[in-house]
Design a protein around this motif. Structure first.
Motif, PDB file in Angstrom:
ATOM      1  N   ARG A  84      26.887  44.487  30.533  1.00  0.00           N
ATOM      2  CA  ARG A  84      27.626  44.208  29.289  1.00  0.00           C
ATOM      3  C   ARG A  84      28.984  44.904  29.295  1.00  0.00           C
ATOM      4  N   GLU A  85      29.002  46.126  29.799  1.00  0.00           N
ATOM      5  CA  GLU A  85      30.245  46.893  29.808  1.00  0.00           C
ATOM      6  C   GLU A  85      31.297  46.237  30.702  1.00  0.00           C
ATOM      7  N   VAL A  86      30.888  45.821  31.908  1.00  0.00           N
ATOM      8  CA  VAL A  86      31.845  45.248  32.861  1.00  0.00           C
ATOM      9  C   VAL A  86      32.247  43.833  32.455  1.00  0.00           C
ATOM     10  N   LEU A  87      31.267  42.980  32.152  1.00  0.00           N
ATOM     11  CA  LEU A  87      31.574  41.585  31.834  1.00  0.00           C
ATOM     12  C   LEU A  87      32.238  41.444  30.469  1.00  0.00           C
ATOM     13  N   GLY A  88      32.038  42.408  29.595  1.00  0.00           N
ATOM     14  CA  GLY A  88      32.679  42.342  28.282  1.00  0.00           C
ATOM     15  C   GLY A  88      34.171  42.617  28.332  1.00  0.00           C
ATOM     16  N   GLY A  89      34.665  43.146  29.449  1.00  0.00           N
ATOM     17  CA  GLY A  89      36.083  43.458  29.571  1.00  0.00           C
ATOM     18  C   GLY A  89      36.895  42.421  30.306  1.00  0.00           C
ATOM     19  N   VAL A  90      36.266  41.319  30.702  1.00  0.00           N
ATOM     20  CA  VAL A  90      36.985  40.256  31.426  1.00  0.00           C
ATOM     21  C   VAL A  90      36.737  38.933  30.715  1.00  0.00           C
ATOM     22  N   SER A  91      37.471  37.899  31.124  1.00  0.00           N
ATOM     23  CA  SER A  91      37.302  36.575  30.529  1.00  0.00           C
ATOM     24  C   SER A  91      36.157  35.830  31.211  1.00  0.00           C
ATOM     25  N   SER A  92      35.681  34.793  30.545  1.00  0.00           N
ATOM     26  CA  SER A  92      34.598  33.992  31.123  1.00  0.00           C
ATOM     27  C   SER A  92      35.046  33.286  32.391  1.00  0.00           C
ATOM     28  N   ASN A  93      36.333  32.944  32.484  1.00  0.00           N
ATOM     29  CA  ASN A  93      36.828  32.300  33.711  1.00  0.00           C
ATOM     30  C   ASN A  93      36.729  33.250  34.902  1.00  0.00           C
ATOM     31  N   ASP A  94      36.968  34.553  34.669  1.00  0.00           N
ATOM     32  CA  ASP A  94      36.836  35.529  35.752  1.00  0.00           C
ATOM     33  C   ASP A  94      35.378  35.636  36.202  1.00  0.00           C
ATOM     34  N   ILE A  95      34.458  35.555  35.237  1.00  0.00           N
ATOM     35  CA  ILE A  95      33.036  35.659  35.573  1.00  0.00           C
ATOM     36  C   ILE A  95      32.587  34.460  36.394  1.00  0.00           C
ATOM     37  N   LEU A  96      33.133  33.291  36.080  1.00  0.00           N
ATOM     38  CA  LEU A  96      32.703  32.065  36.754  1.00  0.00           C
ATOM     39  C   LEU A  96      33.489  31.783  38.024  1.00  0.00           C
ATOM     40  N   SER A  97      34.505  32.579  38.320  1.00  0.00           N
ATOM     41  CA  SER A  97      35.336  32.341  39.501  1.00  0.00           C
ATOM     42  C   SER A  97      34.866  33.202  40.663  1.00  0.00           C
ATOM     43  N   SER A  98      35.664  33.207  41.723  1.00  0.00           N
ATOM     44  CA  SER A  98      35.324  34.006  42.904  1.00  0.00           C
ATOM     45  C   SER A  98      35.431  35.508  42.634  1.00  0.00           C
ATOM     46  N   ASP A  99      36.043  35.892  41.509  1.00  0.00           N
ATOM     47  CA  ASP A  99      36.167  37.311  41.177  1.00  0.00           C
ATOM     48  C   ASP A  99      34.818  37.935  40.807  1.00  0.00           C
ATOM     49  N   ARG A 100      33.788  37.125  40.644  1.00  0.00           N
ATOM     50  CA  ARG A 100      32.498  37.683  40.235  1.00  0.00           C
ATOM     51  C   ARG A 100      31.943  38.636  41.288  1.00  0.00           C
ATOM     52  N   ALA A 101      32.326  38.463  42.556  1.00  0.00           N
ATOM     53  CA  ALA A 101      31.882  39.404  43.593  1.00  0.00           C
ATOM     54  C   ALA A 101      32.409  40.806  43.294  1.00  0.00           C
ATOM     55  N   THR A 102      33.666  40.883  42.858  1.00  0.00           N
ATOM     56  CA  THR A 102      34.242  42.171  42.480  1.00  0.00           C
ATOM     57  C   THR A 102      33.539  42.741  41.262  1.00  0.00           C
ATOM     58  N   LEU A 103      33.186  41.865  40.316  1.00  0.00           N
ATOM     59  CA  LEU A 103      32.501  42.311  39.102  1.00  0.00           C
ATOM     60  C   LEU A 103      31.114  42.865  39.433  1.00  0.00           C
ATOM     61  N   MET A 104      30.399  42.208  40.346  1.00  0.00           N
ATOM     62  CA  MET A 104      29.075  42.705  40.750  1.00  0.00           C
ATOM     63  C   MET A 104      29.176  44.075  41.409  1.00  0.00           C
ATOM     64  N   LEU A 105      30.234  44.267  42.191  1.00  0.00           N
ATOM     65  CA  LEU A 105      30.439  45.569  42.830  1.00  0.00           C
ATOM     66  C   LEU A 105      30.723  46.635  41.776  1.00  0.00           C
ATOM     67  N   ARG A 106      31.476  46.286  40.739  1.00  0.00           N
ATOM     68  CA  ARG A 106      31.766  47.245  39.658  1.00  0.00           C
ATOM     69  C   ARG A 106      30.486  47.613  38.905  1.00  0.00           C
ATOM     70  N   ILE A 107      29.617  46.625  38.685  1.00  0.00           N
ATOM     71  CA  ILE A 107      28.345  46.914  38.010  1.00  0.00           C
ATOM     72  C   ILE A 107      27.517  47.876  38.864  1.00  0.00           C
ATOM     73  N   ARG A 108      27.445  47.597  40.160  1.00  0.00           N
ATOM     74  CA  ARG A 108      26.667  48.474  41.067  1.00  0.00           C
ATOM     75  C   ARG A 108      27.233  49.889  41.068  1.00  0.00           C
ATOM     76  N   ASN A 109      28.560  50.007  41.235  1.00  0.00           N
ATOM     77  CA  ASN A 109      29.161  51.339  41.294  1.00  0.00           C
ATOM     78  C   ASN A 109      28.982  52.098  39.980  1.00  0.00           C
ATOM     79  N   GLY A 110      29.026  51.366  38.872  1.00  0.00           N
ATOM     80  CA  GLY A 110      28.839  52.025  37.581  1.00  0.00           C
ATOM     81  C   GLY A 110      27.426  52.517  37.368  1.00  0.00           C
ATOM     82  N   ALA A 111      26.462  51.845  38.001  1.00  0.00           N
ATOM     83  CA  ALA A 111      25.053  52.217  37.811  1.00  0.00           C
ATOM     84  C   ALA A 111      24.586  53.280  38.797  1.00  0.00           C
ATOM     85  N   ILE A 112      25.361  53.542  39.854  1.00  0.00           N
ATOM     86  CA  ILE A 112      24.907  54.461  40.909  1.00  0.00           C
ATOM     87  C   ILE A 112      24.614  55.851  40.355  1.00  0.00           C
TER      88      ILE A 112
END
Length: 292
Positions: free
Chosen positions: A127-155
């Motif tokens: 919620r924290e990571v995806l809430g700071g970007v647009s839905s187009n970013d989530i549905l685009s190729s940038d989602r790989a970067t978003l998944m990495l941010r979620i992982r790093n934030g949870a480590i």
């Protein structure tokens, strides 16, 4: 006989004691040796290991890479377009001692306890990571970067559980069922509006082409009429010149020729009637059979 009676139970007890003090550490697991509930040693190398019978016990923990499906959750990106997200994580038990302290259990119970806490961490970070970007970013190729941010934030938070997050993946990002119909209707309305705009632009273009064609037609017809009038005028001028030349060459013949043309035009078949005086000049060449 009495000696064998005492020796046999002793041997049996000794064998049982030896067998209960030996345990096998599988290569797919880590083992904690507990004494009165406290950890006295950690066995993470596969093979035989020993413990004190009746006093010590073992707790086994999976050492493989594990998967965890995060329950679906709804997130609201920065453009307020609510999405439903499914994710899963791959992790392993990195610190078995910390894992036991955090969960207070062993085996499947420990994994279930840790899994629920892991779900909470991942849902919060998602919620924290995806809430700071647009839905187009989530549905685009940038989602790989978003998944990495979620992982790093949870480590850092999962490290307190003795876990190591290896990967986080978004399996599905979709509109909630309640919003699909409204979104579909809005998309349909937008497409209809675009189609209406295209039709209007087509009609406007057709009208321009039609107006240009009408204008070109008028210009061509006008030019053709102009040229025809010029040609007709030139022809009339030549005809009059010929008539004038003929009149000058033989005036009597010219008048005779003109009279014949007049008779041809006036004396046609049918019910045409003419009323004029018999001595009219119109009949001069019909009164005599010779021309003076």
């Amino acid at each position: 006989m009495r000696k064998s009676t005492y020796i046999l139970p002793v041997i049996v007890l000794a064998v049982v004691a030896v067998l209960s003090s030996v345990f096998i550490v599988d290569e797919r697991e880590k083992v904690l040796v507990l004494q009165f509930g406290k950890v006295v040693s950690t066995k993470d190398e596969p093979g035989l290991a020993f413990k004190i019978p009746l006093i010590q016990e073992v707790a086994r923990y999976d050492d493989r890479i594990l998967s965890r499906d995060v329950p679906p959750l709804q997130v609201t990106p920065s453009d307020d377009r609510r999405l439903e997200v499914d994710a899963f994580a791959r992790y392993r038990i990195a610190d078995v001692n910390q894992f036991r302290l955090a969960t207070g259990a062993a085996g499947e119970n420990a994994l279930e306890v840790a899994g629920r806490r892991l779900d909470s961490i991942l849902r919060s970070k998602t919620r924290e990571v995806l809430g700071g970007v647009s839905s187009n970013d989530i549905l685009s190729s940038d989602r790989a970067t978003l998944m990495l941010r979620i992982r790093n934030g949870a480590i850092s938070e999962t490290r307190t559980l003795g876990l190591e997050i290896i990967d986080v993946r978004l399996k599905r990002t979709d509109l909630p069922e309640a919003n699909k119909e409204a979104t579909y209707a809005r998309m349909e309305a937008e497409r209809e509006r675009e189609a209406a705009d295209e039709v209007a632009r087509g009609k406007e273009a057709a009208q321009r082409v039609r107006a240009q064609a009408d204008r070109t037609q008028v210009e061509i017809v006008s030019e053709a009429r102009k040229q025809s009038e010029i040609i007709r005028g030139e022809a009339d001028a030549k005809r009059n010149a010929i008539f004038a030349e003929a009149f000058g060459a033989d005036q009597e013949f010219f008048e005779f020729y003109r009279s014949l043309n007049a008779y041809r035009g006036a004396l046609k078949g049918g019910n045409t009637s003419m009323v004029m005086s018999p001595d009219s000049e119109f009949f001069d060449y019909l009164k005599s059979d010779k021309v003076e």
